[in-house]
Structures are given as C-alpha cells and as structure tokens.
Design an enzyme around this catalytic site. Structure first.
Site, PDB file in Angstrom:
ATOM      1  N   ASP A 118      22.017   2.590  22.123  1.00 59.32           N
ATOM      2  CA  ASP A 118      22.192   1.711  20.963  1.00 59.32           C
ATOM      3  C   ASP A 118      21.619   0.335  21.286  1.00 59.32           C
ATOM      4  O   ASP A 118      21.234   0.065  22.411  1.00 59.32           O
ATOM      5  CB  ASP A 118      23.690   1.591  20.622  1.00 59.32           C
ATOM      6  CG  ASP A 118      24.476   1.026  21.791  1.00 59.32           C
ATOM      7  OD1 ASP A 118      24.516  -0.206  21.935  1.00 59.32           O
ATOM      8  OD2 ASP A 118      25.031   1.816  22.596  1.00 59.32           O
TER       9      ASP A 118
ATOM     10  N   ASP B 122      23.358  -2.500  21.254  1.00 58.34           N
ATOM     11  CA  ASP B 122      24.506  -3.393  21.384  1.00 58.34           C
ATOM     12  C   ASP B 122      24.805  -3.934  19.976  1.00 58.34           C
ATOM     13  O   ASP B 122      24.750  -3.176  19.022  1.00 58.34           O
ATOM     14  CB  ASP B 122      24.241  -4.485  22.438  1.00 58.34           C
ATOM     15  CG  ASP B 122      25.525  -5.052  23.041  1.00 58.34           C
ATOM     16  OD1 ASP B 122      26.446  -4.252  23.303  1.00 58.34           O
ATOM     17  OD2 ASP B 122      25.600  -6.259  23.265  1.00 58.34           O
TER      18      ASP B 122
END
Length: 294
Positions: A214, A216
């Site tokens: 991802d 973050d």
C-alpha cells in the site's frame, strides 16, 4: 538438523504476513525449538530445497497470531541459529513512502531507521556487554543474489532503500507519514527491527525483501490503508515471494566463503566486558548466538 556439516550453508527464511510455508521443500519436518529467551513465534519448518538445507519460521505464527510488538525476536533468531542457520532472508510486508514504489513492488533494503520502542533489542545485558556495528545492517552478498534472481524472474524490484520501522500495531498518521517521507525513507513496516540487530549479534548474514502492499496514508490518490486492500496485494506478493525464494536458495547453497562484509564475524571486536567480570550464568544463555567466541 543434528549432524549437520557446519561448513555447509543453511538458509533461514522468516516469512512475513501471508507467508507460512516454503514451496517445494523436501524432507519437511516441523520442529519445536526451545531457547533461553522463551518460545519462538512457532515451530520451525526444516527441509531441503534443491539439496540445500533450509529452515523456515513464520514470523507471526501460522494463522498470524502474534502482533509486531509481541514477537519474541530474540527467541526467533536464537532458534534459527540453533538450527544451524548461516543466512537469513527476511520477507516483510511494507507500506510505500514513494510514488515510484507502487503496491506489488519489491525493495531489497540496504538501510533502516529504527523507531520501535517496546521491544527487547539485544542478546547482551548486564554481565556481558557487547556493541556490534550496524552501519551497514544488511548483507550485500545476499542482496546481490536476491536482486539477480528477482530480475531474472522479471519481478518489479528496486535495489537499495531505507525501511522505517515503526512500533505499530496502528498504521501511521498523515503527519508521521509526511515526516518519514521528508527524512527520505522509502518504505515503512513494523517487524524488521530489532530482528536485523539480533541477526547481526548472532553473526548471521541477513537480507530483507520488503514487499509493498500500500501507499501508507500520505498518497492523496489512495484511500487510507485498510486490511482488506492490504491482504489482496499481500496474496499476490506472496506468490512472487515464493518464486523468488525457490530461485534464490539454490544460488546461496553453492560454495559459501566467509562473508565479505564480515556479518559472520560481527562479535570479534564487539565484546567489551572483561573476561573476569563476565556473569557465568548469563553466558549460558548466549551459547547459541555467541558460543563461537565465549
């Protein structure tokens, strides 16, 4: 791995989120290992891949039972060393702090910033003090082989990067994410410290493959991190990681010379307590990690 030839490499793999086994392992055996530091995360899976001795440890336990702050890092590294491990490949799910490292990308890390604070970080203590160098915390020889095999497999990979280790278990605030980007960090995760420090104290070569799940929470075009989204990418990453491990282990098993970076001799100039001031009872706990010198 009793009766093991000590000059033969034994490749340890610490599996992160989504990795609970090694494909293609022969002579598989789950082995319970006791350590002076308590119980490791799980039993250790021993076996051979392409004739090379391997030991696999699921970092969070099978089924992902243990959160990052509760992992017994000392027991995990001690148990791997007791099984004869010479080299550790650490697989770790991370968030990306850079646009050019999207979900699905692998980063072969070369530096850490350790922001963890609730963990036991050393095998050494009162009665036996040691200070190892962590200037270059990852083994370049292992990194070279991992990079070469990742590129051969056409995996999306970068060589070099800084992994910010946060305490967790919560993900970052936007302000924290922005700060770590300002520091020049590449990825963020919760598990590779003090794992890397303890591997160095145990004189084990150690490399991290950070697998991006991802962005973050800093990225304006992506929602904040959710477990569902992370697990979807993690499943794809785990398939690629298994392929990378299958390709890398045979290459690491061929003729092991002393580590050019000195990982396997890290304690030679690190022990500081005078021999007559060392605590004999405490030295007993160091039989696996420092027995070569004590």
């Amino acid at each position: 791995m009793s009766g093991h030839d000590l000059s033969e490499p034994v490749i340890g793999v610490i599996g992160g989120s989504g990795l609970y086994d090694i494909d293609g392992l022969e002579d598989k055996q789950w082995r319970t290992v006791e350590t002076p530091w308590g119980a490791p995360s799980d039993a250790l899976l021993t076996g051979r891949l392409a004739g090379i001795a391997c030991v696999f440890l699921p970092r969070h336990g099978r089924g992902h039972r243990i959160p990052p702050s509760r992992l017994n890092y000392r027991a995990n590294i001690d148990a791997l060393k007791r099984c004869g491990v010479t080299d550790i490949i650490s697989l770790s799910a991370v968030g990306s702090l850079k646009e050019e490292l999207p979900p699905g990308h692998f980063v072969i890390i070369d530096q850490f910033i350790d922001r963890s604070f609730a963990r036991e970080k050393s095998f050494f203590d009162t009665g036996m003090v040691a200070h190892v160098s962590m200037a270059d915390p990852l083994c370049p020889r292992l990194g070279d082989v991992l990079e070469e095999q990742a590129r051969t497999l056409a995996l999306p990979v970068s060589r070099g990067g800084t992994y910010l280790v946060m305490e967790g278990p919560q993900f970052s605030t936007r302000a924290e994410s922005a700060l770590y980007r300002h520091w020049g960090c590449d990825v963020i995760g919760m598990t590779n410290m003090p794992e890397a420090k303890l591997a160095r104290e145990a004189e084990l070569c150690y490399a991290t493959v950070a697998m991006v799940t991802d962005y973050d929470c800093w990225h304006p075009g992506h929602d904040s991190v959710t477990v569902d989204a992370v697990i979807a990418v993690m499943t794809e990453n785990a398939e690629r990681a298994r392929a990378l491990i299958r390709a890398t282990i045979p290459r690491l098993g061929a003729g092991r010379a002393p580590c050019r970076a000195g990982c396997d001799r890290a304690l030679e100039h690190a022990l500081i307590t005078a021999p007559d001031a060392r605590d004999p009872a405490f030295l007993g706990k160091l039989d696996a990690v420092a027995g070569r010198l004590l």
